[in-house]
Design a protein around this motif. Structure first.
Motif, mmCIF file in Angstrom:
data_model
loop_
_atom_site.group_PDB
_atom_site.id
_atom_site.type_symbol
_atom_site.label_atom_id
_atom_site.label_comp_id
_atom_site.label_asym_id
_atom_site.label_seq_id
_atom_site.Cartn_x
_atom_site.Cartn_y
_atom_site.Cartn_z
ATOM 1 N N MET A 1 0.731 -1.063 -0.037
ATOM 2 C CA MET A 1 0.118 0.036 0.020
ATOM 3 C C MET A 1 0.976 1.176 -0.045
ATOM 4 O O MET A 1 1.775 1.331 0.530
ATOM 5 C CB MET A 1 -0.940 -0.211 1.220
ATOM 6 C CG MET A 1 -1.690 1.221 1.404
ATOM 7 S SD MET A 1 -2.993 1.313 2.624
ATOM 8 C CE MET A 1 -3.902 -0.112 2.358
ATOM 9 N N THR A 2 0.510 2.229 -0.778
ATOM 10 C CA THR A 2 1.147 3.399 -0.885
ATOM 11 C C THR A 2 0.718 4.424 0.110
ATOM 12 O O THR A 2 -0.478 4.410 0.148
ATOM 13 C CB THR A 2 1.232 3.993 -2.412
ATOM 14 O OG1 THR A 2 1.521 3.286 -3.204
ATOM 15 C CG2 THR A 2 1.683 5.421 -2.346
ATOM 16 N N GLN A 33 -5.360 0.582 -2.301
ATOM 17 C CA GLN A 33 -3.964 0.793 -2.962
ATOM 18 C C GLN A 33 -3.381 2.014 -2.379
ATOM 19 O O GLN A 33 -1.993 2.018 -2.388
ATOM 20 C CB GLN A 33 -4.176 1.377 -4.632
ATOM 21 C CG GLN A 33 -3.076 1.254 -5.068
ATOM 22 C CD GLN A 33 -3.215 1.585 -6.767
ATOM 23 O OE1 GLN A 33 -4.343 1.180 -7.333
ATOM 24 N NE2 GLN A 33 -2.171 2.105 -7.521
ATOM 25 N N VAL A 34 -3.976 3.255 -1.961
ATOM 26 C CA VAL A 34 -3.437 4.346 -1.203
ATOM 27 C C VAL A 34 -3.998 4.677 0.131
ATOM 28 O O VAL A 34 -5.304 4.823 -0.148
ATOM 29 C CB VAL A 34 -3.547 5.538 -2.332
ATOM 30 C CG1 VAL A 34 -2.853 6.653 -1.758
ATOM 31 C CG2 VAL A 34 -2.676 5.319 -3.753
ATOM 32 N N GLU A 35 -3.157 4.691 0.977
ATOM 33 C CA GLU A 35 -3.785 5.309 2.390
ATOM 34 C C GLU A 35 -3.499 6.802 2.260
ATOM 35 O O GLU A 35 -2.436 7.071 2.285
ATOM 36 C CB GLU A 35 -2.766 4.568 3.376
ATOM 37 C CG GLU A 35 -3.421 4.997 4.726
ATOM 38 C CD GLU A 35 -2.675 4.554 6.063
ATOM 39 O OE1 GLU A 35 -3.220 4.853 6.906
ATOM 40 O OE2 GLU A 35 -1.817 3.610 5.695
ATOM 41 N N ILE A 60 4.652 10.947 -1.090
ATOM 42 C CA ILE A 60 4.336 9.882 -1.335
ATOM 43 C C ILE A 60 5.418 8.834 -0.463
ATOM 44 O O ILE A 60 6.349 9.000 -1.160
ATOM 45 C CB ILE A 60 4.048 9.614 -2.906
ATOM 46 C CG1 ILE A 60 3.091 10.545 -3.418
ATOM 47 C CG2 ILE A 60 4.034 8.100 -3.177
ATOM 48 C CD1 ILE A 60 2.888 10.415 -4.923
ATOM 49 N N ASP A 61 4.983 7.964 0.061
ATOM 50 C CA ASP A 61 5.704 7.087 1.006
ATOM 51 C C ASP A 61 6.927 7.943 1.706
ATOM 52 O O ASP A 61 8.092 7.465 1.804
ATOM 53 C CB ASP A 61 6.362 5.969 0.178
ATOM 54 C CG ASP A 61 5.349 4.969 -0.487
ATOM 55 O OD1 ASP A 61 4.315 5.007 0.490
ATOM 56 O OD2 ASP A 61 5.590 4.269 -1.321
ATOM 57 N N GLY A 62 6.392 9.204 2.248
ATOM 58 C CA GLY A 62 7.356 10.086 3.120
ATOM 59 C C GLY A 62 8.434 10.773 2.028
ATOM 60 O O GLY A 62 9.070 11.630 2.614
ATOM 61 N N GLU A 81 3.158 4.397 -10.792
ATOM 62 C CA GLU A 81 4.601 4.340 -10.562
ATOM 63 C C GLU A 81 4.942 3.438 -9.457
ATOM 64 O O GLU A 81 5.586 2.197 -9.543
ATOM 65 C CB GLU A 81 5.627 5.382 -10.745
ATOM 66 C CG GLU A 81 7.150 5.044 -11.017
ATOM 67 C CD GLU A 81 7.372 4.101 -12.221
ATOM 68 O OE1 GLU A 81 8.452 3.293 -11.933
ATOM 69 O OE2 GLU A 81 6.976 4.143 -13.158
ATOM 70 N N LYS A 82 4.334 3.720 -8.370
ATOM 71 C CA LYS A 82 4.571 3.181 -7.140
ATOM 72 C C LYS A 82 3.912 1.742 -6.971
ATOM 73 O O LYS A 82 4.289 0.699 -6.439
ATOM 74 C CB LYS A 82 3.870 3.991 -5.945
ATOM 75 C CG LYS A 82 4.613 5.097 -5.711
ATOM 76 C CD LYS A 82 6.142 4.446 -4.645
ATOM 77 C CE LYS A 82 6.719 5.779 -4.347
ATOM 78 N NZ LYS A 82 8.027 5.046 -3.403
ATOM 79 N N ASP A 83 2.656 1.614 -7.988
ATOM 80 C CA ASP A 83 1.892 0.348 -7.860
ATOM 81 C C ASP A 83 2.771 -0.595 -8.628
ATOM 82 O O ASP A 83 2.606 -1.801 -8.417
ATOM 83 C CB ASP A 83 0.626 0.705 -8.464
ATOM 84 C CG ASP A 83 -0.372 -0.605 -8.418
ATOM 85 O OD1 ASP A 83 -0.408 -1.037 -7.385
ATOM 86 O OD2 ASP A 83 -0.930 -0.903 -9.339
ATOM 87 N N ARG A 84 3.382 -0.209 -9.482
ATOM 88 C CA ARG A 84 4.231 -1.050 -10.525
ATOM 89 C C ARG A 84 5.248 -1.406 -9.824
ATOM 90 O O ARG A 84 6.099 -2.680 -10.104
ATOM 91 C CB ARG A 84 4.696 -0.375 -11.817
ATOM 92 C CG ARG A 84 3.221 -0.334 -12.854
ATOM 93 C CD ARG A 84 3.878 0.025 -14.162
ATOM 94 N NE ARG A 84 4.362 1.553 -14.271
ATOM 95 C CZ ARG A 84 3.534 2.471 -14.578
ATOM 96 N NH1 ARG A 84 2.562 2.467 -14.915
ATOM 97 N NH2 ARG A 84 4.462 3.559 -14.580
#
Length: 85
Positions: A1-2, A33-35, A60-62, A81-84
């Motif tokens: 999870m992003t 998928q995203v928090e 995004i992710d810090g 891109e993060k999901d990939r």
């Protein structure tokens, strides 16, 4: 999870716009998928000292993704891109 963090402050027009963009982009993604988390510089002295000149800020992710103005297309691309990865 992003993890997506929106750093804002009360009564901030650009923060309101950024919030709407985040909500719209995340709503189009698969659930979970995203928090999204929103923090206010008004509630945290460390956030204030680090970001007060740049809000709204999106992490995004810090990692810094955007400040001042947020692009929906750029946010969508970064989250894809993060999901990939």
């Amino acid at each position: 999870m992003t993890a997506l963090t929106l750093i804002s402050k009360p009564d901030c027009h650009l923060c309101d716009v950024a919030r709407e963009i985040v909500d719209t982009v995340v709503a189009d993604l698969p659930e979970g998928q995203v928090e999204v988390r929103e923090l206010s510089i008004a509630d945290d002295a460390e956030l204030y000292s680090r970001w007060w000149e740049k809000i709204p800020v999106v992490l995004i992710d810090g990692d810094l993704h955007a400040h001042w103005r947020l692009s929906a297309d750029r946010l969508r691309a970064a989250l894809a891109e993060k999901d990939r990865a």
